[in-house]
Design a protein around this motif. Structure first.
Motif, PDB file in Angstrom:
ATOM      1  N   ASP A  67       0.826  -1.210   0.000  1.00  0.00           N
ATOM      2  CA  ASP A  67       0.000   0.000   0.000  1.00  0.00           C
ATOM      3  C   ASP A  67       0.859   1.257   0.000  1.00  0.00           C
ATOM      4  OD1 ASP A  67      -2.262  -1.614   0.009  1.00  0.00           O
ATOM      5  OD2 ASP A  67      -2.635  -1.362   2.166  1.00  0.00           O
ATOM      6  N   LYS A  68       1.923   1.274   0.805  1.00  0.00           N
ATOM      7  CA  LYS A  68       2.812   2.443   0.859  1.00  0.00           C
ATOM      8  C   LYS A  68       3.496   2.674  -0.482  1.00  0.00           C
ATOM      9  CE  LYS A  68       3.917   2.494   5.764  1.00  0.00           C
ATOM     10  NZ  LYS A  68       4.069   3.863   6.235  1.00  0.00           N
ATOM     11  N   LEU A  69       3.946   1.600  -1.133  1.00  0.00           N
ATOM     12  CA  LEU A  69       4.621   1.743  -2.426  1.00  0.00           C
ATOM     13  C   LEU A  69       3.659   2.229  -3.500  1.00  0.00           C
ATOM     14  CD1 LEU A  69       6.943  -1.396  -2.303  1.00  0.00           C
ATOM     15  CD2 LEU A  69       7.606   1.008  -2.045  1.00  0.00           C
ATOM     16  N   ILE A  70       2.422   1.771  -3.466  1.00  0.00           N
ATOM     17  CA  ILE A  70       1.420   2.255  -4.413  1.00  0.00           C
ATOM     18  C   ILE A  70       1.126   3.729  -4.164  1.00  0.00           C
ATOM     19  CG2 ILE A  70      -1.012   2.031  -5.101  1.00  0.00           C
ATOM     20  CD1 ILE A  70      -0.624  -1.035  -4.796  1.00  0.00           C
ATOM     21  N   GLU A  71       1.065   4.141  -2.885  1.00  0.00           N
ATOM     22  CA  GLU A  71       0.889   5.563  -2.554  1.00  0.00           C
ATOM     23  C   GLU A  71       2.023   6.407  -3.129  1.00  0.00           C
ATOM     24  OE1 GLU A  71       0.505   6.192   1.657  1.00  0.00           O
ATOM     25  OE2 GLU A  71      -1.157   4.774   1.796  1.00  0.00           O
ATOM     26  N   LEU A  72       3.218   5.828  -3.229  1.00  0.00           N
ATOM     27  CA  LEU A  72       4.385   6.538  -3.759  1.00  0.00           C
ATOM     28  C   LEU A  72       4.415   6.544  -5.283  1.00  0.00           C
ATOM     29  CD1 LEU A  72       7.072   5.293  -1.239  1.00  0.00           C
ATOM     30  CD2 LEU A  72       6.255   7.646  -1.499  1.00  0.00           C
ATOM     31  N   GLY A  73       3.403   5.949  -5.921  1.00  0.00           N
ATOM     32  CA  GLY A  73       3.317   6.018  -7.372  1.00  0.00           C
ATOM     33  C   GLY A  73       3.667   4.745  -8.111  1.00  0.00           C
ATOM     34  N   LEU A  74       3.999   3.677  -7.388  1.00  0.00           N
ATOM     35  CA  LEU A  74       4.246   2.409  -8.062  1.00  0.00           C
ATOM     36  C   LEU A  74       2.909   1.806  -8.476  1.00  0.00           C
ATOM     37  CD1 LEU A  74       6.987   1.357  -5.614  1.00  0.00           C
ATOM     38  CD2 LEU A  74       7.324   1.610  -8.045  1.00  0.00           C
ATOM     39  N   SER A  75       2.922   1.032  -9.522  1.00  0.00           N
ATOM     40  CA  SER A  75       1.696   0.486 -10.105  1.00  0.00           C
ATOM     41  C   SER A  75       1.347  -0.871  -9.504  1.00  0.00           C
ATOM     42  CB  SER A  75       1.881   0.331 -11.614  1.00  0.00           C
ATOM     43  OG  SER A  75       0.825  -0.403 -12.170  1.00  0.00           O
ATOM     44  N   ASN A  76       0.073  -1.048  -9.176  1.00  0.00           N
ATOM     45  CA  ASN A  76      -0.386  -2.352  -8.715  1.00  0.00           C
ATOM     46  C   ASN A  76      -0.103  -3.407  -9.791  1.00  0.00           C
ATOM     47  OD1 ASN A  76      -1.813  -4.022  -6.737  1.00  0.00           O
ATOM     48  ND2 ASN A  76      -3.327  -4.222  -8.362  1.00  0.00           N
ATOM     49  N   ALA A  77      -0.140  -3.009 -11.052  1.00  0.00           N
ATOM     50  CA  ALA A  77       0.128  -3.942 -12.152  1.00  0.00           C
ATOM     51  C   ALA A  77       1.527  -4.544 -12.038  1.00  0.00           C
ATOM     52  CB  ALA A  77      -0.033  -3.235 -13.501  1.00  0.00           C
ATOM     53  N   ASP A  78       2.503  -3.788 -11.524  1.00  0.00           N
ATOM     54  CA  ASP A  78       3.855  -4.328 -11.363  1.00  0.00           C
ATOM     55  C   ASP A  78       3.887  -5.460 -10.342  1.00  0.00           C
ATOM     56  OD1 ASP A  78       5.539  -2.964 -13.230  1.00  0.00           O
ATOM     57  OD2 ASP A  78       5.237  -1.147 -12.048  1.00  0.00           O
ATOM     58  N   PHE A  79       3.023  -5.385  -9.331  1.00  0.00           N
ATOM     59  CA  PHE A  79       2.928  -6.478  -8.364  1.00  0.00           C
ATOM     60  C   PHE A  79       2.254  -7.687  -9.018  1.00  0.00           C
ATOM     61  CE2 PHE A  79       3.243  -2.708  -5.703  1.00  0.00           C
ATOM     62  CZ  PHE A  79       4.180  -3.102  -4.762  1.00  0.00           C
ATOM     63  N   VAL A  80       1.166  -7.434  -9.749  1.00  0.00           N
ATOM     64  CA  VAL A  80       0.409  -8.504 -10.404  1.00  0.00           C
ATOM     65  C   VAL A  80       1.276  -9.230 -11.431  1.00  0.00           C
ATOM     66  CG1 VAL A  80      -1.582  -9.005 -11.886  1.00  0.00           C
ATOM     67  CG2 VAL A  80      -1.816  -7.364 -10.008  1.00  0.00           C
TER      68      VAL A  80
END
Length: 90
Positions: free
Chosen positions: A66-79
């Protein structure tokens, strides 16, 4: 004599490129600075097609994601598996 192409890498938190191999230690003032720097570092790796593995030790994997997504990383990169988070208990 072995000829090889010299490679450089951006660490994300500075405009300077560093020649590989490289080992970096970054000292931060507080958790906000650590997270901001970490986000930039991860983004710079993803931009050049690198996979990211992060070992979470003080908060849950979901909280870190959640923190990394808040910083602008994409959920798609995790998926897609471009970013993998592992807990210390794994």
């Amino acid at each position: 004599m072995c000829n090889y192409e010299k490679r450089t890498v951006s660490l994300g938190f500075t405009d300077e490129e560093y020649e590989l191999p490289l080992h970096m230690c970054y000292i931060y003032q507080d958790d906000d600075e650590r997270m901001e720097t970490l986000g930039k570092f991860i983004k710079s790796g993803l931009e050049v097609g690198e996979k990211v593995f992060y070992f979470v030790d003080t908060i849950s994997i979901e909280s870190m994601k959640d923190k990394l997504i808040e910083l602008g990383l994409s959920n798609a990169d995790f998926v897609k598996g471009n970013i993998t988070l592992s807990g210390s208990e794994e």
